[in-house]
Design a protein around this motif. Structure first.
Motif, PDB file in Angstrom:
ATOM      1  N   LEU A 172      84.172 148.988   6.824  1.00  0.00           N
ATOM      2  CA  LEU A 172      83.434 148.697   7.636  1.00  0.00           C
ATOM      3  C   LEU A 172      82.583 147.396   6.986  1.00  0.00           C
ATOM      4  O   LEU A 172      82.217 146.521   7.569  1.00  0.00           O
ATOM      5  CB  LEU A 172      82.602 149.617   8.436  1.00  0.00           C
ATOM      6  CG  LEU A 172      81.657 149.008   9.285  1.00  0.00           C
ATOM      7  CD1 LEU A 172      82.231 147.981  10.503  1.00  0.00           C
ATOM      8  CD2 LEU A 172      80.694 150.134  10.195  1.00  0.00           C
ATOM      9  N   VAL A 191      76.449 152.208   5.806  1.00  0.00           N
ATOM     10  CA  VAL A 191      77.883 151.331   6.290  1.00  0.00           C
ATOM     11  C   VAL A 191      78.667 151.482   5.004  1.00  0.00           C
ATOM     12  O   VAL A 191      78.321 151.122   3.669  1.00  0.00           O
ATOM     13  CB  VAL A 191      77.552 150.011   6.482  1.00  0.00           C
ATOM     14  CG1 VAL A 191      78.616 148.917   6.584  1.00  0.00           C
ATOM     15  CG2 VAL A 191      76.494 149.681   7.567  1.00  0.00           C
ATOM     16  N   SER A 214      84.884 146.583  13.966  1.00  0.00           N
ATOM     17  CA  SER A 214      85.969 145.904  13.452  1.00  0.00           C
ATOM     18  C   SER A 214      86.410 144.725  14.654  1.00  0.00           C
ATOM     19  O   SER A 214      86.885 143.853  14.140  1.00  0.00           O
ATOM     20  CB  SER A 214      86.788 146.461  12.533  1.00  0.00           C
ATOM     21  OG  SER A 214      86.167 147.406  11.567  1.00  0.00           O
ATOM     22  N   ALA A 240      84.433 144.217   6.819  1.00  0.00           N
ATOM     23  CA  ALA A 240      84.942 143.975   8.206  1.00  0.00           C
ATOM     24  C   ALA A 240      84.638 142.596   8.649  1.00  0.00           C
ATOM     25  O   ALA A 240      85.077 141.801   8.996  1.00  0.00           O
ATOM     26  CB  ALA A 240      84.744 144.853   9.410  1.00  0.00           C
ATOM     27  N   LEU A 244      78.562 155.871  11.198  1.00  0.00           N
ATOM     28  CA  LEU A 244      79.437 154.780  11.341  1.00  0.00           C
ATOM     29  C   LEU A 244      80.828 155.512  10.689  1.00  0.00           C
ATOM     30  O   LEU A 244      81.212 155.148   9.692  1.00  0.00           O
ATOM     31  CB  LEU A 244      78.904 153.780  10.447  1.00  0.00           C
ATOM     32  CG  LEU A 244      77.862 153.115  11.115  1.00  0.00           C
ATOM     33  CD1 LEU A 244      77.181 151.900  10.143  1.00  0.00           C
ATOM     34  CD2 LEU A 244      77.823 152.554  12.532  1.00  0.00           C
ATOM     35  N   THR A 246      83.758 152.295  13.088  1.00  0.00           N
ATOM     36  CA  THR A 246      84.396 151.509  12.482  1.00  0.00           C
ATOM     37  C   THR A 246      85.515 150.692  13.068  1.00  0.00           C
ATOM     38  O   THR A 246      85.449 149.356  13.040  1.00  0.00           O
ATOM     39  CB  THR A 246      84.910 151.975  11.351  1.00  0.00           C
ATOM     40  OG1 THR A 246      84.037 152.465  10.261  1.00  0.00           O
ATOM     41  CG2 THR A 246      85.827 150.834  10.393  1.00  0.00           C
TER      42      THR A 246
END
Length: 306
Positions: free
Chosen positions: A93, A89, A73, A96, A64, A69
């Motif tokens: 993110l 994560v 997002s 988000a 990620l 991201t």
């Protein structure tokens, strides 16, 4: 709710299927196609296959990173749900989605934080297995818990079977938590107790130590089957043990000593024996243990090593 779902292996599919029936899935994030089988053909993940069947958009990402991201997002999801995705994560993110991320984990947290919770719990012969849904935070599997459930798993279940059972119960529990977050009634509480860690298994974790009690040997067999696989050595060659059951009343012989019958092979532990019914010798295919034993024409005193 508008959700983004992240997951990769088959154990994540029941949760994706359950959530897709009740909510809008903006996108499914999964690991890229991986080479499988003897021909090493690139094959989509089980989650990617299910997302395609459901007609959901898929984002394939090995990690990620900034690009992933940005794409996630831009979905403006209200909540992220992750089940065994295989990546971390991180911020931004993590923040988000409006409600952040929740994670379905296959243990009774804080027990067995990490990549192999079910396998490690089986090896440790834990009295209870279960699932937890918690808020994702930067620290590994340390977030506040929304819900936790003990799950009845057959006492002879190997790790793959145990995971299938937990995945079904976990899907239902995750659905309940998501519904609670949508309704504004869900609450999360801090984890209590001392955490234990569940690092990914390696090949050596599958080596069986015949000097241990039968209960410990069988617990390890269950935890490492099918991957990385329970194994021992015979005359220096690895023998993979594919199917086995406890034989506590087998005749007492020295630990590691093999005795054969018409249908199976017994390997002695510190107390009792492990009855082995299916094996895979190095460089060969799987076969019945009794057939392997007859083909070995082994001396009566042959002994397995860890």
């Amino acid at each position: 709710m508008r959700l983004v779902f992240a997951g990769t292996p088959a154990v994540a599919v029941p949760t994706l299927r359950a959530l897709a029936a009740q909510h809008e899935i903006a996108a499914v994030v999964t690991r890229p196609d991986a080479p499988l089988g003897r021909k090493r053909d690139l094959t989509p993940s089980p989650v990617a296959d299910e997302a395609e069947r459901l007609g959901l958009p898929v984002i394939k990402a090995a990690r990620l990173d900034d690009e992933a991201t940005r794409r996630i997002s831009a979905l403006h999801a209200e909540l992220g749900v992750i089940v065994a995705y295989g990546g971390i994560v991180r911020e931004p993110l993590l923040s988000a989605p409006h409600h952040g991320w929740i994670n379905l984990h296959f243990s009774l947290l804080p027990a067995w934080r990490g990549a192999a919770p079910v396998q490690r719990a089986l090896i440790a012969a834990d009295a209870a297995l279960g699932v937890s849904v918690f808020r994702l935070v930067p620290e590994l599997d340390a977030g506040d818990v929304f819900a936790m459930r003990t799950v009845a798993v057959p006492g002879d279940a190997t790790a793959d079977i145990a995971l299938d059972v937990l995945a079904a119960d976990g899907a239902a529990l995750t659905g309940e938590v998501v519904a609670g977050i949508a309704a504004g009634t869900a609450t999360a509480t801090p984890q209590s107790g001392s955490p234990s860690l569940a690092p990914k298994l390696v090949l050596q974790d599958g080596a069986l130590d015949w000097t241990q009690p039968l209960s410990a040997v069988y617990a390890r067999y269950r935890g490492v089957t099918p991957e990385p696989g329970a194994h021992t050595t015979i005359d220096g060659a690895r023998l993979k043990i594919l199917a086995a059951t406890p034989a506590p009343d087998a005749p007492g012989v020295a630990p590691g000593m093999l005795t054969g019958s018409k249908s199976s092979v017994f390997i002695a532990c510190a107390d009792g024996s492990l009855e082995v019914t299916r094996v895979q010798p190095a460089g060969k295919g799987a076969m019945n243990a009794a057939d392997w034993w007859r083909g070995m024409r082994a001396d009566p005193g042959v002994r397995a090593g860890s």
